[in-house]
Write a protein that holds these residues in place. Sequence first.
Motif, PDB file in Angstrom:
ATOM      1  N   GLY A 218       0.900  -1.872   0.100  1.00 16.12           N
ATOM      2  CA  GLY A 218       0.248   0.208  -0.311  1.00 16.12           C
ATOM      3  C   GLY A 218       0.678   1.076   0.030  1.00 16.12           C
ATOM      4  O   GLY A 218       1.788   1.261   0.696  1.00 16.12           O
ATOM      5  N   GLY A 219       0.525   1.916  -0.403  1.00 15.53           N
ATOM      6  CA  GLY A 219       1.247   4.038  -0.432  1.00 15.53           C
ATOM      7  C   GLY A 219       1.031   4.585  -0.619  1.00 15.53           C
ATOM      8  O   GLY A 219       0.940   5.633  -1.349  1.00 15.53           O
ATOM      9  N   GLY A 220      -0.790   4.830   0.458  1.00 14.62           N
ATOM     10  CA  GLY A 220      -0.836   5.728   0.631  1.00 14.62           C
ATOM     11  C   GLY A 220      -0.424   6.118   2.258  1.00 14.62           C
ATOM     12  O   GLY A 220       0.850   6.405   1.978  1.00 14.62           O
ATOM     13  N   PRO A 221      -0.999   7.737   3.184  1.00 12.31           N
ATOM     14  CA  PRO A 221      -0.190   7.919   4.042  1.00 12.31           C
ATOM     15  C   PRO A 221       1.002   7.310   4.574  1.00 12.31           C
ATOM     16  O   PRO A 221       1.509   7.078   5.301  1.00 12.31           O
ATOM     17  CB  PRO A 221      -1.667   8.603   4.509  1.00 12.31           C
ATOM     18  CG  PRO A 221      -1.916   8.873   3.291  1.00 12.31           C
ATOM     19  CD  PRO A 221      -2.425   8.014   2.728  1.00 12.31           C
ATOM     20  N   ALA A 222      -0.417   5.986   5.409  1.00 19.07           N
ATOM     21  CA  ALA A 222       0.330   4.959   6.337  1.00 19.07           C
ATOM     22  C   ALA A 222       1.221   4.289   6.016  1.00 19.07           C
ATOM     23  O   ALA A 222       2.463   3.852   6.490  1.00 19.07           O
ATOM     24  CB  ALA A 222      -1.365   4.420   6.961  1.00 19.07           C
ATOM     25  N   GLY A 223       1.506   3.441   4.175  1.00 18.14           N
ATOM     26  CA  GLY A 223       2.208   3.453   3.680  1.00 18.14           C
ATOM     27  C   GLY A 223       4.117   4.146   3.488  1.00 18.14           C
ATOM     28  O   GLY A 223       4.844   3.159   3.103  1.00 18.14           O
ATOM     29  N   ALA A 320      -1.460  -1.624   4.355  1.00 19.40           N
ATOM     30  CA  ALA A 320      -1.431  -0.443   4.313  1.00 19.40           C
ATOM     31  C   ALA A 320      -2.456  -0.366   3.325  1.00 19.40           C
ATOM     32  O   ALA A 320      -2.206   0.799   2.944  1.00 19.40           O
ATOM     33  CB  ALA A 320      -0.314   0.380   4.363  1.00 19.40           C
ATOM     34  N   THR A 321      -3.787  -1.109   3.068  1.00 15.66           N
ATOM     35  CA  THR A 321      -4.092  -1.183   1.742  1.00 15.66           C
ATOM     36  C   THR A 321      -5.421  -0.230   1.266  1.00 15.66           C
ATOM     37  O   THR A 321      -5.761  -0.148   0.442  1.00 15.66           O
ATOM     38  CB  THR A 321      -4.356  -2.394   1.074  1.00 15.66           C
ATOM     39  OG1 THR A 321      -5.241  -3.324   2.300  1.00 15.66           O
ATOM     40  CG2 THR A 321      -3.658  -3.129   0.482  1.00 15.66           C
ATOM     41  N   GLY A 322      -5.629   1.033   2.147  1.00 14.85           N
ATOM     42  CA  GLY A 322      -6.158   1.978   2.990  1.00 14.85           C
ATOM     43  C   GLY A 322      -7.986   0.869   2.476  1.00 14.85           C
ATOM     44  O   GLY A 322      -8.375  -0.289   2.424  1.00 14.85           O
ATOM     45  N   ALA A 323      -8.851   1.906   1.825  1.00 14.42           N
ATOM     46  CA  ALA A 323     -10.314   1.897   1.257  1.00 14.42           C
ATOM     47  C   ALA A 323     -10.411   2.068   0.498  1.00 14.42           C
ATOM     48  O   ALA A 323      -9.782   3.419  -0.134  1.00 14.42           O
ATOM     49  CB  ALA A 323     -11.221   2.255   2.795  1.00 14.42           C
ATOM     50  N   ARG A 324     -11.497   2.503  -0.172  1.00 14.16           N
ATOM     51  CA  ARG A 324     -12.066   2.733  -1.088  1.00 14.16           C
ATOM     52  C   ARG A 324     -13.970   3.403  -1.092  1.00 14.16           C
ATOM     53  O   ARG A 324     -14.033   2.902  -0.092  1.00 14.16           O
ATOM     54  CB  ARG A 324     -11.824   1.951  -2.192  1.00 14.16           C
ATOM     55  CG  ARG A 324     -12.894   0.829  -2.271  1.00 14.16           C
ATOM     56  CD  ARG A 324     -12.805  -0.650  -3.388  1.00 14.16           C
ATOM     57  NE  ARG A 324     -13.924  -1.437  -2.725  1.00 14.16           N
ATOM     58  CZ  ARG A 324     -13.460  -2.601  -1.929  1.00 14.16           C
ATOM     59  NH1 ARG A 324     -12.421  -2.517  -1.188  1.00 14.16           N
ATOM     60  NH2 ARG A 324     -14.453  -3.753  -2.254  1.00 14.16           N
ATOM     61  N   ALA A 499      -3.566   8.608   9.967  1.00 20.72           N
ATOM     62  CA  ALA A 499      -3.130   6.902   9.169  1.00 20.72           C
ATOM     63  C   ALA A 499      -1.244   7.249   9.150  1.00 20.72           C
ATOM     64  O   ALA A 499      -0.617   5.871   9.282  1.00 20.72           O
ATOM     65  CB  ALA A 499      -2.942   7.496   7.408  1.00 20.72           C
ATOM     66  N   VAL A 500      -0.832   8.468   9.784  1.00 19.54           N
ATOM     67  CA  VAL A 500       0.494   9.037   8.884  1.00 19.54           C
ATOM     68  C   VAL A 500       1.251   8.358  10.194  1.00 19.54           C
ATOM     69  O   VAL A 500       2.376   7.796  10.606  1.00 19.54           O
ATOM     70  CB  VAL A 500       1.045   9.709   8.788  1.00 19.54           C
ATOM     71  CG1 VAL A 500       2.181  10.548   9.109  1.00 19.54           C
ATOM     72  CG2 VAL A 500       0.521  10.613   7.603  1.00 19.54           C
ATOM     73  N   GLY A 501       0.965   8.543  11.532  1.00 18.83           N
ATOM     74  CA  GLY A 501       1.373   8.111  13.188  1.00 18.83           C
ATOM     75  C   GLY A 501       1.139   6.353  13.192  1.00 18.83           C
ATOM     76  O   GLY A 501       1.943   5.917  13.153  1.00 18.83           O
ATOM     77  N   GLU A 502       0.070   6.050  12.177  1.00 16.73           N
ATOM     78  CA  GLU A 502      -0.292   3.979  12.748  1.00 16.73           C
ATOM     79  C   GLU A 502       0.629   3.901  11.721  1.00 16.73           C
ATOM     80  O   GLU A 502       1.111   2.934  12.013  1.00 16.73           O
ATOM     81  CB  GLU A 502      -1.630   4.016  12.070  1.00 16.73           C
ATOM     82  CG  GLU A 502      -2.664   4.832  12.988  1.00 16.73           C
ATOM     83  CD  GLU A 502      -2.839   4.244  15.011  1.00 16.73           C
ATOM     84  OE1 GLU A 502      -2.218   2.396  15.260  1.00 16.73           O
ATOM     85  OE2 GLU A 502      -2.255   4.351  15.538  1.00 16.73           O
ATOM     86  N   GLY A 503       1.260   4.277  10.779  1.00 21.28           N
ATOM     87  CA  GLY A 503       2.246   3.887   9.607  1.00 21.28           C
ATOM     88  C   GLY A 503       3.777   3.806   9.938  1.00 21.28           C
ATOM     89  O   GLY A 503       4.137   2.901  10.342  1.00 21.28           O
ATOM     90  N   ALA A 504       3.947   5.220  10.885  1.00 18.22           N
ATOM     91  CA  ALA A 504       5.003   4.918  11.519  1.00 18.22           C
ATOM     92  C   ALA A 504       5.511   3.674  12.660  1.00 18.22           C
ATOM     93  O   ALA A 504       5.888   3.222  12.989  1.00 18.22           O
ATOM     94  CB  ALA A 504       4.972   6.090  12.535  1.00 18.22           C
ATOM     95  N   LYS A 505       4.084   4.165  13.367  1.00 19.25           N
ATOM     96  CA  LYS A 505       4.254   2.870  14.508  1.00 19.25           C
ATOM     97  C   LYS A 505       4.005   0.997  14.133  1.00 19.25           C
ATOM     98  O   LYS A 505       5.214   0.632  14.151  1.00 19.25           O
ATOM     99  CB  LYS A 505       3.203   2.674  15.365  1.00 19.25           C
ATOM    100  CG  LYS A 505       2.134   2.659  16.498  1.00 19.25           C
ATOM    101  CD  LYS A 505       1.519   2.434  17.868  1.00 19.25           C
ATOM    102  CE  LYS A 505      -0.052   2.557  16.990  1.00 19.25           C
ATOM    103  NZ  LYS A 505      -1.183   2.988  17.323  1.00 19.25           N
ATOM    104  N   ALA A 506       3.669   1.267  13.655  1.00 18.84           N
ATOM    105  CA  ALA A 506       3.998  -0.223  12.616  1.00 18.84           C
ATOM    106  C   ALA A 506       4.998  -0.439  12.085  1.00 18.84           C
ATOM    107  O   ALA A 506       5.328  -2.058  11.942  1.00 18.84           O
ATOM    108  CB  ALA A 506       2.507  -0.250  11.760  1.00 18.84           C
TER     109      ALA A 506
END
Length: 518
Positions: A218-223, A320-324, A499-506
């Motif tokens: 996944g390449g969004g903010p979390a990814g 981090a595949t996000g949603a639609r 999402a950005v914070g969750e990506g960093a945490k993961a």
Amino acid sequence: MLDANLKTQLKAYLEKVTQPFEIVASLDDGAKSQELLALLNDIVGLTDKITLKTDGNDARRPSFSLNRPGADIGLRFAGIPMGHEFTSLVLALLQVGGHPSKLDAETIERIRGIEGKFEFETYFSLSCQNCPDVVQALNLMAVLNPNIRHVAIDGALFQEEVERRQIMAVPSIYLNGEHFGQGRMGVEEFLAKIDTGAAARDAEKLNAKEAFDVLVVGGGPAGAAAAIYAARKGIRTGVAAERFGGQVLDTMAIENFISVPETEGPKLARALEEHVRQYEVDIMNLQRASALIPAEGEGGLHEVRFESGASLKAKTVILATGARWREMNVPGEKEYKAKGVCFCPHCDGPLFKGKRVAVIGGGNSGVEAAIDLAGIVAHVTLLEFDDKLRADAVLQKKLNSLPNVTVIKSALTTEVLGDGQKVTGLSYKDRVTDELKTVELEGIFVQIGLLPNSEWLKGTIELSPRGEIIADARGETSVPGVFAAGDVTTVPYKQIVIAVGEGAKASLSAFDHLIRTT
């Protein structure tokens, strides 16, 4: 046409032009032709490298082409490329003028090597944030390869064509007179479609890659955040994304990303990718995940398979595949998607000028869409399932002040109606009386929330009843070594900053897992 500030900025850009070229305009006596002529005069007045001719014979008026002496470049704008397309115009001027693009050498050679005849037409709207990616990709390909020609057409200005081709969503792309595609595409997507064998070659390259320490799907903010945090630890990091930027690419105005007072989704998506590329991250785009094969035993490798036939392995995986956008799932919706059923009011709204439309959903997104559309269309009918709207009070106040908006509450949409070619109305059930009713209209904008992109994980990862990946406070999933972040998870409040914070945490959790188990 251009204000002093914009002229100053454009003049600085045009200093990068190294090869003289000409603009050939096709005009008539209309006001829009005079507006375009004023714009083109402003441009040529800023540099001695560009000359203007007004003897063009193109049937679409106003329009103009960019021609370099001694080169066969098929690049044309039909309309006045301002708004979101002004950047497309500036890039076209620079590229025809000899300024190199940012594409890598391998991709440039792939474009130059394409044989055949490719006459592309793209219909755009000036308020569409997705359209510039398509216009800029095809313009660049037209500059690099004389076999590829492209005209970008303002759908609002050429309504007769839009009606004849029954275009109800932008960007709409035609190739050699036939419908080619819909929605955002970049150079990679176009090459994958017109370069025979490209997908197989790309899959072969991915299959040959060594295992990653951390593979982000996944390449969004979390990814993006996960990739940056992993790469900063000095470990082998990869990102496989269906499209880098994710759902952010479809977001118009962003005013709540802390430290950035105001931006637009595509601009933020580009910034995220540029930030990731500052590190040694292997970015693999156009890869839609199809299966996760968990590692067998401690120290084993997880495997992620993709619809392209590619397969990647990694010691840890971050999902981090996000949603639609959630669909209504009623008869007629799929049949009339992009034929009146839309999901982006900013992109497609101008195509419904003077027509009747409906907005489905009474949350913030739905009410904001109704407010925006009310300034363009003849009438907006907003339908909300609940007995009250859920949008913020300030938005409801604005909505209620608009004379061409009707709000219908306790309404369950039951069917999208059409004539086989386009939407003609919708049916809904009054949840209070159980009476079935019909609304005649030409467009429907669906704004009813998000659906997690997790279907490919069913039976492998523990999911919530809503289909979200269940992740704990550290981003850990039910499979050891597999983490998750962002809108695809059970984390409350689907926001970019979260999402950005969750990506960093993961990512930090994945690194901690690595140092404890390897």
